[in-house]
Design a protein around this motif. Structure first.
Motif, PDB file in Angstrom:
ATOM      1  N   UNK A  52       0.873  -1.179   0.000  1.00 50.62           N
ATOM      2  CA  UNK A  52       0.000   0.000   0.000  1.00 50.62           C
ATOM      3  C   UNK A  52       0.910   1.228   0.000  1.00 50.62           C
ATOM      4  N   UNK A  53       0.641   2.201  -0.875  1.00 43.57           N
ATOM      5  CA  UNK A  53       1.491   3.398  -0.911  1.00 43.57           C
ATOM      6  C   UNK A  53       1.585   4.082   0.450  1.00 43.57           C
ATOM      7  N   UNK A  54       2.747   4.637   0.720  1.00 44.49           N
ATOM      8  CA  UNK A  54       2.975   5.341   1.977  1.00 44.49           C
ATOM      9  C   UNK A  54       1.974   6.455   2.212  1.00 44.49           C
ATOM     10  N   UNK A  55       1.556   7.135   1.133  1.00 41.95           N
ATOM     11  CA  UNK A  55       0.589   8.226   1.260  1.00 41.95           C
ATOM     12  C   UNK A  55      -0.765   7.747   1.767  1.00 41.95           C
ATOM     13  N   UNK A  56      -1.012   6.445   1.626  1.00 42.61           N
ATOM     14  CA  UNK A  56      -2.286   5.875   2.064  1.00 42.61           C
ATOM     15  C   UNK A  56      -2.145   5.077   3.353  1.00 42.61           C
ATOM     16  N   UNK A  57      -0.997   5.223   4.016  1.00 43.94           N
ATOM     17  CA  UNK A  57      -0.799   4.566   5.296  1.00 43.94           C
ATOM     18  C   UNK A  57      -0.064   3.250   5.248  1.00 43.94           C
ATOM     19  N   UNK A  58       0.400   2.871   4.069  1.00 43.70           N
ATOM     20  CA  UNK A  58       1.127   1.616   3.951  1.00 43.70           C
ATOM     21  C   UNK A  58       2.619   1.804   4.031  1.00 43.70           C
ATOM     22  N   UNK A  59       3.328   0.734   3.727  1.00 44.65           N
ATOM     23  CA  UNK A  59       4.788   0.773   3.748  1.00 44.65           C
ATOM     24  C   UNK A  59       5.379   1.215   2.422  1.00 44.65           C
ATOM     25  N   UNK A  60       4.577   1.141   1.365  1.00 46.23           N
ATOM     26  CA  UNK A  60       5.040   1.598   0.060  1.00 46.23           C
ATOM     27  C   UNK A  60       6.085   0.716  -0.585  1.00 46.23           C
ATOM     28  N   UNK A  61       6.136  -0.548  -0.189  1.00 44.99           N
ATOM     29  CA  UNK A  61       7.089  -1.463  -0.811  1.00 44.99           C
ATOM     30  C   UNK A  61       6.573  -1.858  -2.189  1.00 44.99           C
TER      31      UNK A  61
END
Length: 71
Positions: A52-61
């Motif tokens: 999940x993208x970092x902008x959406x609260x994920x790790x963005x991996x």
């Protein structure tokens, strides 16, 4: 607060699940889906937000890290 997970940490978290996955393999085959304990373990290890993208609260991996974790 969500702690960022890098690729190395993600792979270590995946590796830590191997024993439990093996223990629940027969159950997964019978159910034809992941057992609830497997979903709970992935959630507890904070694996579900890895891509999940970092902008959406994920790790963005990315997919590279996901592939390394799934090996």
């Amino acid at each position: 607060m969500v702690t960022a997970v890098d690729g190395h940490d993600f792979v270590q978290r995946c590796d830590s699940m191997v024993e439990g996955l093996a223990e629940r393999a027969d159950e997964a085959e019978v159910l034809r889906r992941l057992p609830p304990d497997t979903i709970a373990a992935a959630r507890d290890a904070d694996l579900l937000r890895c891509v999940v993208p970092g902008e959406l609260g994920g790790s963005g991996l990315g997919l590279r890290e996901l592939a390394h974790g799934a090996r």
